[in-house]
Motif scaffolding. Structure first.
Motif, PDB file in Angstrom:
ATOM      1  N   LYS A   1       0.845  -1.202   0.000  1.00  0.00           N
ATOM      2  CA  LYS A   1       0.000   0.000   0.000  1.00  0.00           C
ATOM      3  C   LYS A   1       0.880   1.251   0.000  1.00  0.00           C
ATOM      4  CE  LYS A   1      -3.520   2.418   2.631  1.00  0.00           C
ATOM      5  NZ  LYS A   1      -4.162   2.569   3.927  1.00  0.00           N
ATOM      6  N   GLU A   2       1.908   1.250   0.825  1.00  0.00           N
ATOM      7  CA  GLU A   2       2.816   2.396   0.877  1.00  0.00           C
ATOM      8  C   GLU A   2       3.533   2.580  -0.450  1.00  0.00           C
ATOM      9  OE1 GLU A   2       5.495   2.810   4.164  1.00  0.00           O
ATOM     10  OE2 GLU A   2       3.995   2.101   5.582  1.00  0.00           O
ATOM     11  N   TYR A   3       3.923   1.483  -1.092  1.00  0.00           N
ATOM     12  CA  TYR A   3       4.587   1.591  -2.395  1.00  0.00           C
ATOM     13  C   TYR A   3       3.634   2.206  -3.416  1.00  0.00           C
ATOM     14  CZ  TYR A   3       6.457   0.578  -6.973  1.00  0.00           C
ATOM     15  OH  TYR A   3       6.887   0.721  -8.261  1.00  0.00           O
ATOM     16  N   LYS A   4       2.397   1.763  -3.399  1.00  0.00           N
ATOM     17  CA  LYS A   4       1.405   2.296  -4.342  1.00  0.00           C
ATOM     18  C   LYS A   4       1.236   3.807  -4.136  1.00  0.00           C
ATOM     19  CE  LYS A   4      -3.272   1.430  -5.999  1.00  0.00           C
ATOM     20  NZ  LYS A   4      -4.493   0.647  -5.848  1.00  0.00           N
ATOM     21  N   GLU A   5       1.172   4.235  -2.878  1.00  0.00           N
ATOM     22  CA  GLU A   5       1.042   5.664  -2.571  1.00  0.00           C
ATOM     23  C   GLU A   5       2.294   6.436  -3.004  1.00  0.00           C
ATOM     24  OE1 GLU A   5       0.239   5.700   1.621  1.00  0.00           O
ATOM     25  OE2 GLU A   5      -1.809   4.968   1.352  1.00  0.00           O
ATOM     26  N   LEU A   6       3.470   5.871  -2.720  1.00  0.00           N
ATOM     27  CA  LEU A   6       4.717   6.517  -3.114  1.00  0.00           C
ATOM     28  C   LEU A   6       4.802   6.626  -4.625  1.00  0.00           C
ATOM     29  CD1 LEU A   6       7.566   7.610  -2.347  1.00  0.00           C
ATOM     30  CD2 LEU A   6       8.383   5.261  -2.619  1.00  0.00           C
ATOM     31  N   LYS A   7       4.401   5.575  -5.301  1.00  0.00           N
ATOM     32  CA  LYS A   7       4.440   5.577  -6.767  1.00  0.00           C
ATOM     33  C   LYS A   7       3.548   6.683  -7.319  1.00  0.00           C
ATOM     34  CE  LYS A   7       4.250   2.435 -10.636  1.00  0.00           C
ATOM     35  NZ  LYS A   7       3.256   2.255 -11.576  1.00  0.00           N
ATOM     36  N   GLN A   8       2.362   6.809  -6.775  1.00  0.00           N
ATOM     37  CA  GLN A   8       1.431   7.834  -7.249  1.00  0.00           C
ATOM     38  C   GLN A   8       1.987   9.239  -6.994  1.00  0.00           C
ATOM     39  OE1 GLN A   8      -2.568   7.535  -5.754  1.00  0.00           O
ATOM     40  NE2 GLN A   8      -3.149   9.531  -6.538  1.00  0.00           N
ATOM     41  N   THR A   9       2.451   9.507  -5.792  1.00  0.00           N
ATOM     42  CA  THR A   9       2.954  10.849  -5.487  1.00  0.00           C
ATOM     43  C   THR A   9       4.211  11.169  -6.291  1.00  0.00           C
ATOM     44  OG1 THR A   9       4.183  10.067  -3.541  1.00  0.00           O
ATOM     45  CG2 THR A   9       1.971  10.935  -3.160  1.00  0.00           C
ATOM     46  N   THR A  10       5.070  10.178  -6.486  1.00  0.00           N
ATOM     47  CA  THR A  10       6.289  10.411  -7.258  1.00  0.00           C
ATOM     48  C   THR A  10       5.968  10.653  -8.728  1.00  0.00           C
ATOM     49  OG1 THR A  10       7.542   9.045  -5.698  1.00  0.00           O
ATOM     50  CG2 THR A  10       8.586   9.519  -7.817  1.00  0.00           C
ATOM     51  N   GLU A  11       5.013   9.911  -9.266  1.00  0.00           N
ATOM     52  CA  GLU A  11       4.608  10.138 -10.654  1.00  0.00           C
ATOM     53  C   GLU A  11       4.010  11.531 -10.827  1.00  0.00           C
ATOM     54  OE1 GLU A  11       2.128   6.718 -11.400  1.00  0.00           O
ATOM     55  OE2 GLU A  11       3.852   5.518 -12.060  1.00  0.00           O
ATOM     56  N   GLU A  12       3.288  12.007  -9.820  1.00  0.00           N
ATOM     57  CA  GLU A  12       2.749  13.373  -9.865  1.00  0.00           C
ATOM     58  C   GLU A  12       3.892  14.386  -9.837  1.00  0.00           C
ATOM     59  OE1 GLU A  12      -0.015  13.493  -6.591  1.00  0.00           O
ATOM     60  OE2 GLU A  12      -1.452  12.205  -7.635  1.00  0.00           O
ATOM     61  N   LYS A  13       4.907  14.129  -9.010  1.00  0.00           N
ATOM     62  CA  LYS A  13       6.078  15.017  -8.965  1.00  0.00           C
ATOM     63  C   LYS A  13       6.788  15.035 -10.316  1.00  0.00           C
ATOM     64  CE  LYS A  13       7.464  14.907  -4.114  1.00  0.00           C
ATOM     65  NZ  LYS A  13       8.559  14.597  -3.179  1.00  0.00           N
ATOM     66  N   ILE A  14       6.872  13.881 -10.953  1.00  0.00           N
ATOM     67  CA  ILE A  14       7.546  13.791 -12.247  1.00  0.00           C
ATOM     68  C   ILE A  14       6.788  14.613 -13.289  1.00  0.00           C
ATOM     69  CG2 ILE A  14       8.123  12.221 -14.149  1.00  0.00           C
ATOM     70  CD1 ILE A  14       8.880  10.133 -11.955  1.00  0.00           C
ATOM     71  N   GLU A  15       5.464  14.610 -13.228  1.00  0.00           N
ATOM     72  CA  GLU A  15       4.673  15.434 -14.148  1.00  0.00           C
ATOM     73  C   GLU A  15       4.989  16.918 -13.948  1.00  0.00           C
ATOM     74  OE1 GLU A  15       0.452  14.615 -14.085  1.00  0.00           O
ATOM     75  OE2 GLU A  15       0.803  12.454 -14.183  1.00  0.00           O
ATOM     76  N   VAL A  16       5.102  17.340 -12.690  1.00  0.00           N
ATOM     77  CA  VAL A  16       5.457  18.729 -12.388  1.00  0.00           C
ATOM     78  C   VAL A  16       6.864  19.021 -12.906  1.00  0.00           C
ATOM     79  CG1 VAL A  16       5.949  20.345 -10.498  1.00  0.00           C
ATOM     80  CG2 VAL A  16       3.911  18.898 -10.403  1.00  0.00           C
TER      81      VAL A  16
END
Length: 115
Positions: free
Chosen positions: A25-40
């Motif tokens: 679950k934590e990996y899934k959350e980290l993946k989502q937030t990191t992918e959002e950072k990458i978009e920025v």
């Protein structure tokens, strides 16, 4: 005695399985937030590209090198994120911290290149 051992193994198995669920679950959350950072970061890198087009001479060459370095770091971040999913639960916290630090450092470098 056998019943005690059986209960112990069942409890340990349950704890292990529960820890695995939290880790995933934590990996899934980290993946989502990191992918959002990458978009920025992608949007910010576009600004760096625009800045380069307005430059000339040695300054332009230096900024192009910096830009390429930032793109490589972004690709490394994506690779590190993918690899983090393969991390064992006991190494998760340190892997997560390193990944977050790397993402923050990269974004800081991109911001510095814009300014």
């Amino acid at each position: 005695m056998k019943n005690t051992l059986l209960v112990t193994f069942i409890c340990l198995g349950s704890i292990s399985a529960f820890g695995s669920v939290d880790f995933k679950k934590e990996y899934k959350e980290l993946k989502q937030t990191t992918e959002e950072k990458i978009e920025v970061m992608d949007k910010k890198l576009e600004k760096v590209g625009e800045k380069i087009s307005d430059m000339s001479g040695e300054a332009k060459e230096e900024m192009e090198e910096k830009y390429e370095e930032l793109l490589e770091m972004k690709d490394d971040l994506k690779d590190k994120l993918a690899d983090a999913g393969d991390t064992t639960a006991d190494k998760w916290e340190s892997t997560k911290d390193r990944l977050e630090d790397y993402a923050d450092d990269l974004e800081s470098k991109i911001d510095k290149a814009i300014n």
